[in-house]
Design an enzyme around this catalytic site. Structure first.
Site, PDB file in Angstrom:
ATOM      1  CB  THR A   1      38.015  33.236  44.024  1.00 37.58           C
ATOM      2  OG1 THR A   1      37.139  33.393  42.912  1.00 37.58           O
ATOM      3  CG2 THR A   1      39.459  33.165  43.542  1.00 37.58           C
TER       4      THR A   1
ATOM      5  CB  THR B   1      32.168  36.100  44.961  1.00 42.37           C
ATOM      6  OG1 THR B   1      32.332  36.886  46.144  1.00 42.37           O
ATOM      7  CG2 THR B   1      30.878  36.490  44.260  1.00 42.37           C
ATOM      8  CB  CYS B   2      34.283  32.640  41.479  1.00 36.24           C
ATOM      9  SG  CYS B   2      35.007  34.270  41.191  1.00 36.24           S
ATOM     10  CB  SER B   3      33.822  28.615  44.573  1.00 32.14           C
ATOM     11  OG  SER B   3      34.933  28.468  43.722  1.00 32.14           O
TER      12      SER B   3
END
Length: 169
Positions: free
Chosen positions: A58, A60-62
């Site tokens: 996703t 922000t996560c990546s």
């Protein structure tokens, strides 16, 4: 169980799932076999940074969350951190692929899965609407929680990002 906070003991029954990284299954298209990871047992005598994300791959996560920890691994090790782990509700195959996509080799960062966000729900840190893991970070030092930060703003890394965790060590 209420949310974990500094001074609490890490629960004694936390078991995640993961696929250990191996050279022969190091390609993103390779699958391994998921196994249980007894975090309570494995981390009992270690200093651990556990950070959680709403989902693998996703934005922000990546783009920010995982890369911040990859970049700061040497700094975390200098602070005595033995284990860095990321957890999400995704299945172990997705988490394994995400680690490979981020070129994480070996056990530099463990990509763990919290099926059905069971652990996150047990500490009150799962998103009620989606049932996914919330974004948070926990530092565990020999079974004791020394830092626990839950993000309350969407996409924020003020409490769970590598910089915030480093500042707490």
């Amino acid at each position: 169980m209420p949310a974990l906070k500094a001074g609490d003991s890490f629960p004694s029954d936390v078991v995640f799932q993961y696929i250990p990284w191996t050279e022969e299954s190091g390609e993103i298209t390779s699958c391994g076999i998921p196994i249980p990871y007894n975090a309570s047992k494995e981390w009992a005598n270690k200093k651990v940074v556990l950070f959680a994300v709403p989902g693998a791959f996703t934005p922000t996560c990546s783009v920010s969350h995982v890369p911040g920890y990859i970049k700061n691994l040497p700094n975390l090790r200098e602070k005595g951190v033995d284990v860095v782990a990321v957890v999400a509700f995704n299945d172990p195959f997705v988490m394994s692929a995400w680690g490979k996509a981020n070129q994480v080799r070996g056990d530099d960062i463990l990509f763990l899965t919290d099926p059905d966000a069971k652990f996150s729900k047990s500490i009150g840190w799962a998103d009620e609407a989606s049932g996914r893991t919330s974004r948070y970070a926990i530092v565990i030092d020999h079974g004791k929680v020394t830092y626990a930060g839950l993000e309350t703003e969407r996409g924020s890394l003020k409490k769970s990002g590598a910089d915030a965790v480093l500042a707490s060590l």
